[in-house]
Every structure is written in C-alpha cells, then in structure tokens.
Design an enzyme around this catalytic site. Structure first.
Site, short mmCIF file in Angstrom:
data_model
loop_
_atom_site.label_atom_id
_atom_site.label_comp_id
_atom_site.label_asym_id
_atom_site.label_seq_id
_atom_site.Cartn_x
_atom_site.Cartn_y
_atom_site.Cartn_z
N ASP A 106 49.66 81.26 16.98
CA ASP A 106 50.23 82.57 16.68
C ASP A 106 49.53 83.16 15.45
O ASP A 106 48.97 82.44 14.62
CB ASP A 106 51.73 82.45 16.36
CG ASP A 106 52.52 82.00 17.57
OD1 ASP A 106 52.03 82.14 18.70
OD2 ASP A 106 53.64 81.48 17.35
N1 URA Z 1 54.26 76.89 18.57
C1 URA Z 1 54.50 78.12 18.08
O1 URA Z 1 55.62 78.59 18.11
N2 URA Z 1 53.45 78.81 17.56
C2 URA Z 1 52.21 78.31 17.49
O2 URA Z 1 51.30 78.99 16.99
C3 URA Z 1 51.97 77.02 18.00
C4 URA Z 1 53.02 76.33 18.55
#
Ligand code: URA
Length: 234
Positions: A106
């Site tokens: 993310d």
């Molecule tokens: N889980 C999440 O919520 N975000 C990420 O970036 C990776 C795993």
C-alpha cells in the site's frame, strides 16, 4: 547461449538504446573481445564475449534484482500520473530495463520491495500455490491478545466476504506484532486487524520468502541482491 546482436546485448543493460549503440559502434567506441566492432549487427555469445565501451568493461546480465526499502507515500505501481512510484526511486537504466515490483505494498506501507525484470521468478514468488511467506511488523490502535492470535491462526472470513488463509500473529507488545501471510490480498492485514477492532497505524514488510529487508538501507534506498540472497530466493 544463442548468439545475439551487439545492439541487443548492449541495449539490454538499460544504459543505451539500440540507436545509441549503433552510434557508439560507428564512432569506434565499442570493443568486442578486444577488437573494435564494425557493426551493431555483429552477433556474440552473451556468456563469453568481453565488451568494453569507451574503455570500460560492460557487465551483461540476463536479469536484475533490486531490494528497495520502500518509504511511505510512494506507489508500488510502475506508472502513475498521480504521484511518485517506486520506479522513480531507481536510476534511469533500471527503468529502461523494464523492472517491475514483485507484488504491491500500500502507499502508506514501508519496507521490503523486490524489483526485477525476471518474470518467471516474480511469478514463482507471487503464486499462491507456492506458499511464499511474507512477514510484516505492525503497530495498531488497541491491545492485541491471544484471541487475535487464535483468530489469525484459524483463518478469518471477513464481514465483506474475504476469506483469509491461516496467518501468523506473534505478539511483541500490547500494540505491536509480527504478522506472517501466505497470500497478498488487497489491504489484507489492515482488513484483518480492522475486523478485530484494532486498526493498523503502521505497517512495514520485513521478509519475502528467504529475503529479509536490509535494515542498513534508509527509507527510499536500494541495492542489488547479493549472489547468496538470489541463490536462496531461487
Ligand atoms: N497488508 C496490507 O494491509 N497492506 C500492505 O501493504 C501489505 C499487506
């Protein structure tokens, strides 16, 4: 190895376009096995030929593998009109080679991101059937406890219907844990912890299979994988 054209071999480094290679050859700046190349169309064995441009040896590599410590605020996409992407953090020669991130983090997630142009390895690492574990450090609002660990271990079905495979939750302190996932569904850790009423405040990926984030890298810094790291990953 099959023989390949000089312009293709040199362009594969990402340092020159094929057109630029033609010009370098015309100007007599490319040596192949010690002799000035006469044409960019000459063919050589990539594993055997010694190439020099302007007197400097050129290392030919089939694939490149880069570990990036992704900072928060940067997108994992290869192109995005709306903001900085992880590719923007790498030198031009890597972008030209067509490196791409192996899986996504993310925008606000930090930590280990592998970038490569080796599609077969990327596929191996991402395929759910290969069960490549990824470990994250997470900080939450609220107090994590044994019931959260048990829910993760059992596999969760979220309110929105998302089925999550059993996952590891190792408690480090009331608000901190190590999470181990075998899959990488959209916002997975955030959604799993939100479902437990403990929203994520900070998330950082530490490992992907055998590969561990090099903590000497500052956020935004990168380096190529060592031979040993690559061997273990494969
Ligand atoms: N889980 C999440 O919520 N975000 C990420 O970036 C990776 C795993």
């Amino acid at each position: 190895m099959p023989l390949e054209r000089l312009d293709k071999l040199l362009a594969s480094t990402g340092r020159w376009s094929r057109g630029e290679v033609k010009r370098l050859v015309r100007e007599g700046r490319v040596l192949a096995d010690g002799r000035a190349a006469a044409s960019a169309e000459e063919k050589y064995d990539a594993d055997a030929v010694e190439l020099c441009v302007d007197g400097a040896p050129v290392r030919l590599r089939r694939f490149v593998y880069v570990m990036l410590r992704k900072p928060a605020g940067v997108l994992s996409a290869t192109e995005d009109g709306r903001g900085t992407t992880v590719l923007d953090l790498l030198p031009e020669e890597y972008r030209r080679r067509g490196l791409f991130p192996v899986g996504r983090l993310d925008k606000d997630t930090e930590g280990l991101l592998l970038l490569t142009d080796d599609g077969a390895l990327a596929h191996e690492l991402l395929s759910p059937r290969k069960h490549v574990d990824k470990q994250y450090y997470v900080r939450v609002d609220g107090v994590l406890d044994e019931s959260d660990r048990a829910a993760f271990a059992a596999g969760m079905v979220l309110g929105d219907g998302l089925h999550c495979l059993p996952a590891g939750l190792e408690l480090l302190s009331p608000g901190e844990a190590l999470v181990t996932l075998r899959e990488g569904k959209f916002h997975q850790i955030k959604r799993m912890l939100a479902a437990r009423g403990k929203p994520v405040r900070y998330l950082k990926r530490l490992t992907m299979g055998s590969l561990r984030l090099d903590e000497t890298l500052a956020p935004g810094e990168w380096r190529e994988l060592s031979d040993e790291e690559l061997k273990q990953l494969k």
